[in-house]
Structures are given as structure tokens and as C-alpha cells.
Design a protein around this motif. Structure first.
Motif, PDB file in Angstrom:
ATOM      1  N   ARG A  35       0.816  -1.211   0.000  1.00 11.47           N
ATOM      2  CA  ARG A  35       0.000   0.000   0.000  1.00 11.47           C
ATOM      3  C   ARG A  35       0.855   1.269   0.000  1.00 11.47           C
ATOM      4  O   ARG A  35       0.503   2.257  -0.616  1.00 11.47           O
ATOM      5  CB  ARG A  35      -0.915  -0.025   1.230  1.00 11.47           C
ATOM      6  N   LEU A  36       1.971   1.222   0.675  1.00  8.33           N
ATOM      7  CA  LEU A  36       2.792   2.420   0.860  1.00  8.33           C
ATOM      8  C   LEU A  36       3.968   2.538  -0.102  1.00  8.33           C
ATOM      9  O   LEU A  36       4.569   3.604  -0.185  1.00  8.33           O
ATOM     10  CB  LEU A  36       3.321   2.474   2.299  1.00  8.33           C
ATOM     11  N   LYS A  37       4.303   1.473  -0.819  1.00 11.59           N
ATOM     12  CA  LYS A  37       5.480   1.556  -1.696  1.00 11.59           C
ATOM     13  C   LYS A  37       5.215   2.546  -2.833  1.00 11.59           C
ATOM     14  O   LYS A  37       4.083   2.680  -3.301  1.00 11.59           O
ATOM     15  CB  LYS A  37       5.850   0.182  -2.256  1.00 11.59           C
ATOM     16  N   PRO A  38       6.239   3.254  -3.271  1.00 14.74           N
ATOM     17  CA  PRO A  38       6.034   4.227  -4.361  1.00 14.74           C
ATOM     18  C   PRO A  38       5.721   3.506  -5.672  1.00 14.74           C
ATOM     19  O   PRO A  38       6.313   2.474  -5.983  1.00 14.74           O
ATOM     20  CB  PRO A  38       7.368   4.971  -4.430  1.00 14.74           C
ATOM     21  N   SER A  39       4.772   4.061  -6.394  1.00 14.17           N
ATOM     22  CA  SER A  39       4.403   3.445  -7.679  1.00 14.17           C
ATOM     23  C   SER A  39       5.345   3.950  -8.765  1.00 14.17           C
ATOM     24  O   SER A  39       5.966   5.000  -8.638  1.00 14.17           O
ATOM     25  CB  SER A  39       2.958   3.787  -8.043  1.00 14.17           C
ATOM     26  N   ALA A  40       5.434   3.185  -9.830  1.00 14.44           N
ATOM     27  CA  ALA A  40       6.277   3.578 -10.960  1.00 14.44           C
ATOM     28  C   ALA A  40       5.689   4.842 -11.584  1.00 14.44           C
ATOM     29  O   ALA A  40       4.466   4.993 -11.664  1.00 14.44           O
ATOM     30  CB  ALA A  40       6.326   2.460 -11.988  1.00 14.44           C
ATOM     31  N   PRO A  41       6.531   5.755 -12.011  1.00 12.83           N
ATOM     32  CA  PRO A  41       6.001   6.993 -12.611  1.00 12.83           C
ATOM     33  C   PRO A  41       5.240   6.684 -13.897  1.00 12.83           C
ATOM     34  O   PRO A  41       5.621   5.796 -14.666  1.00 12.83           O
ATOM     35  CB  PRO A  41       7.252   7.829 -12.888  1.00 12.83           C
ATOM     36  N   ALA A  42       4.176   7.405 -14.102  1.00 12.14           N
ATOM     37  CA  ALA A  42       3.364   7.209 -15.305  1.00 12.14           C
ATOM     38  C   ALA A  42       4.147   7.710 -16.516  1.00 12.14           C
ATOM     39  O   ALA A  42       4.783   8.763 -16.466  1.00 12.14           O
ATOM     40  CB  ALA A  42       2.050   7.965 -15.186  1.00 12.14           C
ATOM     41  N   THR A  43       4.099   6.932 -17.574  1.00 10.72           N
ATOM     42  CA  THR A  43       4.780   7.337 -18.802  1.00 10.72           C
ATOM     43  C   THR A  43       3.752   7.485 -19.910  1.00 10.72           C
ATOM     44  O   THR A  43       2.801   6.707 -19.990  1.00 10.72           O
ATOM     45  CB  THR A  43       5.838   6.307 -19.229  1.00 10.72           C
ATOM     46  N   LEU A  44       3.952   8.472 -20.725  1.00  9.49           N
ATOM     47  CA  LEU A  44       3.060   8.693 -21.855  1.00  9.49           C
ATOM     48  C   LEU A  44       3.464   7.793 -23.013  1.00  9.49           C
ATOM     49  O   LEU A  44       4.649   7.490 -23.180  1.00  9.49           O
ATOM     50  CB  LEU A  44       3.123  10.161 -22.296  1.00  9.49           C
ATOM     51  N   PRO A  45       2.513   7.368 -23.832  1.00 10.88           N
ATOM     52  CA  PRO A  45       2.887   6.557 -24.996  1.00 10.88           C
ATOM     53  C   PRO A  45       3.713   7.400 -25.969  1.00 10.88           C
ATOM     54  O   PRO A  45       3.587   8.626 -26.007  1.00 10.88           O
ATOM     55  CB  PRO A  45       1.543   6.155 -25.605  1.00 10.88           C
ATOM     56  N   ARG A  46       4.538   6.722 -26.743  1.00 13.88           N
ATOM     57  CA  ARG A  46       5.364   7.432 -27.713  1.00 13.88           C
ATOM     58  C   ARG A  46       4.492   8.040 -28.793  1.00 13.88           C
ATOM     59  O   ARG A  46       3.558   7.410 -29.283  1.00 13.88           O
ATOM     60  CB  ARG A  46       6.353   6.470 -28.376  1.00 13.88           C
ATOM     61  N   ALA A  47       4.817   9.236 -29.139  1.00 14.93           N
ATOM     62  CA  ALA A  47       4.081   9.913 -30.207  1.00 14.93           C
ATOM     63  C   ALA A  47       4.492   9.313 -31.549  1.00 14.93           C
ATOM     64  O   ALA A  47       5.628   8.880 -31.720  1.00 14.93           O
ATOM     65  CB  ALA A  47       4.396  11.403 -30.186  1.00 14.93           C
ATOM     66  N   PRO A  48       3.551   9.261 -32.496  1.00 15.63           N
ATOM     67  CA  PRO A  48       3.943   8.769 -33.814  1.00 15.63           C
ATOM     68  C   PRO A  48       4.937   9.735 -34.447  1.00 15.63           C
ATOM     69  O   PRO A  48       4.965  10.919 -34.093  1.00 15.63           O
ATOM     70  CB  PRO A  48       2.617   8.740 -34.596  1.00 15.63           C
ATOM     71  N   PRO A  49       5.747   9.231 -35.361  1.00 13.94           N
ATOM     72  CA  PRO A  49       6.705  10.142 -35.990  1.00 13.94           C
ATOM     73  C   PRO A  49       5.963  11.238 -36.744  1.00 13.94           C
ATOM     74  O   PRO A  49       4.864  11.025 -37.254  1.00 13.94           O
ATOM     75  CB  PRO A  49       7.492   9.241 -36.947  1.00 13.94           C
ATOM     76  N   PRO A  50       6.543  12.411 -36.817  1.00 10.09           N
ATOM     77  CA  PRO A  50       5.859  13.505 -37.507  1.00 10.09           C
ATOM     78  C   PRO A  50       5.686  13.191 -38.985  1.00 10.09           C
ATOM     79  O   PRO A  50       6.531  12.564 -39.603  1.00 10.09           O
ATOM     80  CB  PRO A  50       6.779  14.700 -37.301  1.00 10.09           C
ATOM     81  N   THR A  51       4.558  13.618 -39.515  1.00  4.83           N
ATOM     82  CA  THR A  51       4.276  13.409 -40.922  1.00  4.83           C
ATOM     83  C   THR A  51       4.556  14.708 -41.656  1.00  4.83           C
ATOM     84  O   THR A  51       4.035  15.753 -41.295  1.00  4.83           O
ATOM     85  CB  THR A  51       2.799  13.002 -41.120  1.00  4.83           C
ATOM     86  N   VAL A  52       5.385  14.601 -42.657  1.00  9.45           N
ATOM     87  CA  VAL A  52       5.763  15.769 -43.443  1.00  9.45           C
ATOM     88  C   VAL A  52       5.040  15.695 -44.784  1.00  9.45           C
ATOM     89  O   VAL A  52       5.034  14.654 -45.441  1.00  9.45           O
ATOM     90  CB  VAL A  52       7.289  15.804 -43.658  1.00  9.45           C
ATOM     91  N   PHE A  53       4.419  16.792 -45.160  1.00 15.26           N
ATOM     92  CA  PHE A  53       3.749  16.861 -46.462  1.00 15.26           C
ATOM     93  C   PHE A  53       4.824  16.747 -47.530  1.00 15.26           C
ATOM     94  O   PHE A  53       5.805  17.469 -47.504  1.00 15.26           O
ATOM     95  CB  PHE A  53       2.990  18.184 -46.591  1.00 15.26           C
ATOM     96  N   ARG A  54       4.640  15.798 -48.450  1.00 14.69           N
ATOM     97  CA  ARG A  54       5.656  15.616 -49.470  1.00 14.69           C
ATOM     98  C   ARG A  54       5.025  15.294 -50.819  1.00 14.69           C
ATOM     99  O   ARG A  54       3.838  14.994 -50.898  1.00 14.69           O
ATOM    100  CB  ARG A  54       6.667  14.562 -49.070  1.00 14.69           C
ATOM    101  N   THR A  55       5.842  15.350 -51.828  1.00 13.43           N
ATOM    102  CA  THR A  55       5.404  15.071 -53.185  1.00 13.43           C
ATOM    103  C   THR A  55       5.743  13.624 -53.519  1.00 13.43           C
ATOM    104  O   THR A  55       6.880  13.189 -53.333  1.00 13.43           O
ATOM    105  CB  THR A  55       6.101  16.024 -54.172  1.00 13.43           C
ATOM    106  N   PHE A  56       4.733  12.875 -53.982  1.00 13.57           N
ATOM    107  CA  PHE A  56       4.901  11.473 -54.351  1.00 13.57           C
ATOM    108  C   PHE A  56       4.749  11.316 -55.859  1.00 13.57           C
ATOM    109  O   PHE A  56       3.994  12.065 -56.503  1.00 13.57           O
ATOM    110  CB  PHE A  56       3.822  10.599 -53.693  1.00 13.57           C
ATOM    111  N   THR A  57       5.429  10.329 -56.396  1.00 13.89           N
ATOM    112  CA  THR A  57       5.178   9.845 -57.757  1.00 13.89           C
ATOM    113  C   THR A  57       4.583   8.456 -57.581  1.00 13.89           C
ATOM    114  O   THR A  57       4.712   7.860 -56.506  1.00 13.89           O
ATOM    115  CB  THR A  57       6.486   9.773 -58.564  1.00 13.89           C
ATOM    116  N   PRO A  58       3.930   7.905 -58.593  1.00 15.83           N
ATOM    117  CA  PRO A  58       3.379   6.556 -58.422  1.00 15.83           C
ATOM    118  C   PRO A  58       4.400   5.522 -57.910  1.00 15.83           C
ATOM    119  O   PRO A  58       4.070   4.754 -56.996  1.00 15.83           O
ATOM    120  CB  PRO A  58       2.830   6.222 -59.808  1.00 15.83           C
ATOM    121  N   PRO A  59       5.646   5.506 -58.429  1.00 15.73           N
ATOM    122  CA  PRO A  59       6.593   4.522 -57.871  1.00 15.73           C
ATOM    123  C   PRO A  59       6.981   4.806 -56.411  1.00 15.73           C
ATOM    124  O   PRO A  59       7.200   3.871 -55.644  1.00 15.73           O
ATOM    125  CB  PRO A  59       7.828   4.648 -58.770  1.00 15.73           C
TER     126      PRO A  59
END
Length: 170
Positions: A35-59
Motif C-alpha cells: 500500500r505504501l510503496k512508491p508506484s512507478a512513474p506514469a509514462t506517456l505513450p510514444r508519439a507517432p513520428p511527424p508526418t511531413v507533407f511531401r510530393t509522391f510519384t506513383p513509384p
């Protein structure tokens, strides 16, 4: 005088150190510790990598088909959408899987999932969609609006060799 058959009064006083008392005390100490032991600190989930608007060709769009851990992208009227959150529909094994990593405009406009709705020559010109009738164009617009509401636009689709494609390489 005391009767010889009755034990002396000190024999009635039981010792508090009994096996059951030791077990109960140990259990109590353990529960207090939990009951008294310290709990592990809460961690946030990793954010997805940033998405950069880019130009694509079909390939360059083709590898974004959900295979090998890649995200799932598809294009509608030159806009590339990240449909990874709808992987069960657009990713491998999904009903719209043949559109993943491709220009899905014609197939969505015609309501067809057939392979012949997809551009075969990835290095060729983009589909101009000029031969579509008003009803098909309206259907494609409806799909495009649905994608705009649900998914992030991550780029635009241009033909191989176009000035925009060459600029994107630099």
C-alpha cells in the motif's frame, strides 16, 4: 489450596508468538508495504513520428501499401491520404487493399475494386479521369470528402518526370 489436578495459573497464559500470529503479522506487514510503496512513474505513450507533407510519384507511393510495417497511403485526385488507421480496410487482406500505395481515384469513382481500375504503368502519366461521367465524378468527390474528414493529407501525387517530381528529388 489449589487442587493438584489443576495446572498453575501461569500455564493458562498463552504465548503471543504462535505460528498463526507470525503468519498474520507477516501478511499485515506485506499488505502495508504494498500500500505504501512508491508506484512507478506514469509514462506517456510514444508519439507517432511527424508526418511531413511531401510530393509522391506513383513509384514512390507504391511502397506505402501496409506491407513490411509500412503505413498505408492512397491517392484520390492527386491528394495522398494516410489511411493507416483504417488498415483493416485498406491494408493487406482488406477489401480495399488493391488501392493501397496507389491512385484509387478511378476505382472509387466507378465503385470497382478490380485491378484494371489501377494504373498499370507507374512511370507513365497520371490518369486524367476525363472519361468519367457526372455520377462517377460525384461518387469520387464523396469518397474524397470522407477521406478529408477521417484521414490526414500527407502529400500530393504527381507524374514521374514532372517539374514538381524533379523539384521534390532535390
Amino acid at each position: 489450596m489449589a487442587d493438584a489436578s489443576t495446572p498453575p495459573p501461569a500455564a493458562y497464559a498463552a504465548s503471543p508468538v504462535t505460528p498463526i500470529n507470525l503468519i498474520l503479522l507477516s501478511l499485515f506487514v506485506f499488505l502495508v508495504y504494498l500500500r505504501l510503496k512508491p508506484s512507478a512513474p506514469a509514462t506517456l505513450p510514444r508519439a507517432p513520428p511527424p508526418t511531413v507533407f511531401r510530393t509522391f510519384t506513383p513509384p514512390s507511393l507504391f511502397p506505402y501499401n501496409g506491407l513490411n510495417g509500412m503505413p498505408v497511403y492512397l491517392s484520390v485526385r492527386g491528394r495522398v491520404f494516410d489511411v493507416t488507421s483504417g488498415r483493416n480496410f485498406y491494408g493487406p487482406g482488406g477489401p480495399y487493399a488493391n488501392f493501397a500505395g496507389r491512385d484509387a481515384s478511378r476505382g472509387l469513382a466507378c465503385g470497382s475494386f478490380d485491378e484494371d481500375m489501377l494504373t498499370k504503368d507507374l512511370d507513365g502519366p497520371l490518369d486524367t479521369l476525363e472519361d468519367l461521367d457526372a455520377e462517377q465524378l460525384e461518387a469520387m468527390k464523396g469518397w474524397e470528402e470522407r477521406f478529408e474528414e477521417k484521414y490526414l493529407v500527407v502529400g500530393k501525387l504527381v507524374a514521374v518526370g514532372s517539374p514538381e517530381a524533379e523539384e521534390a528529388k532535390a
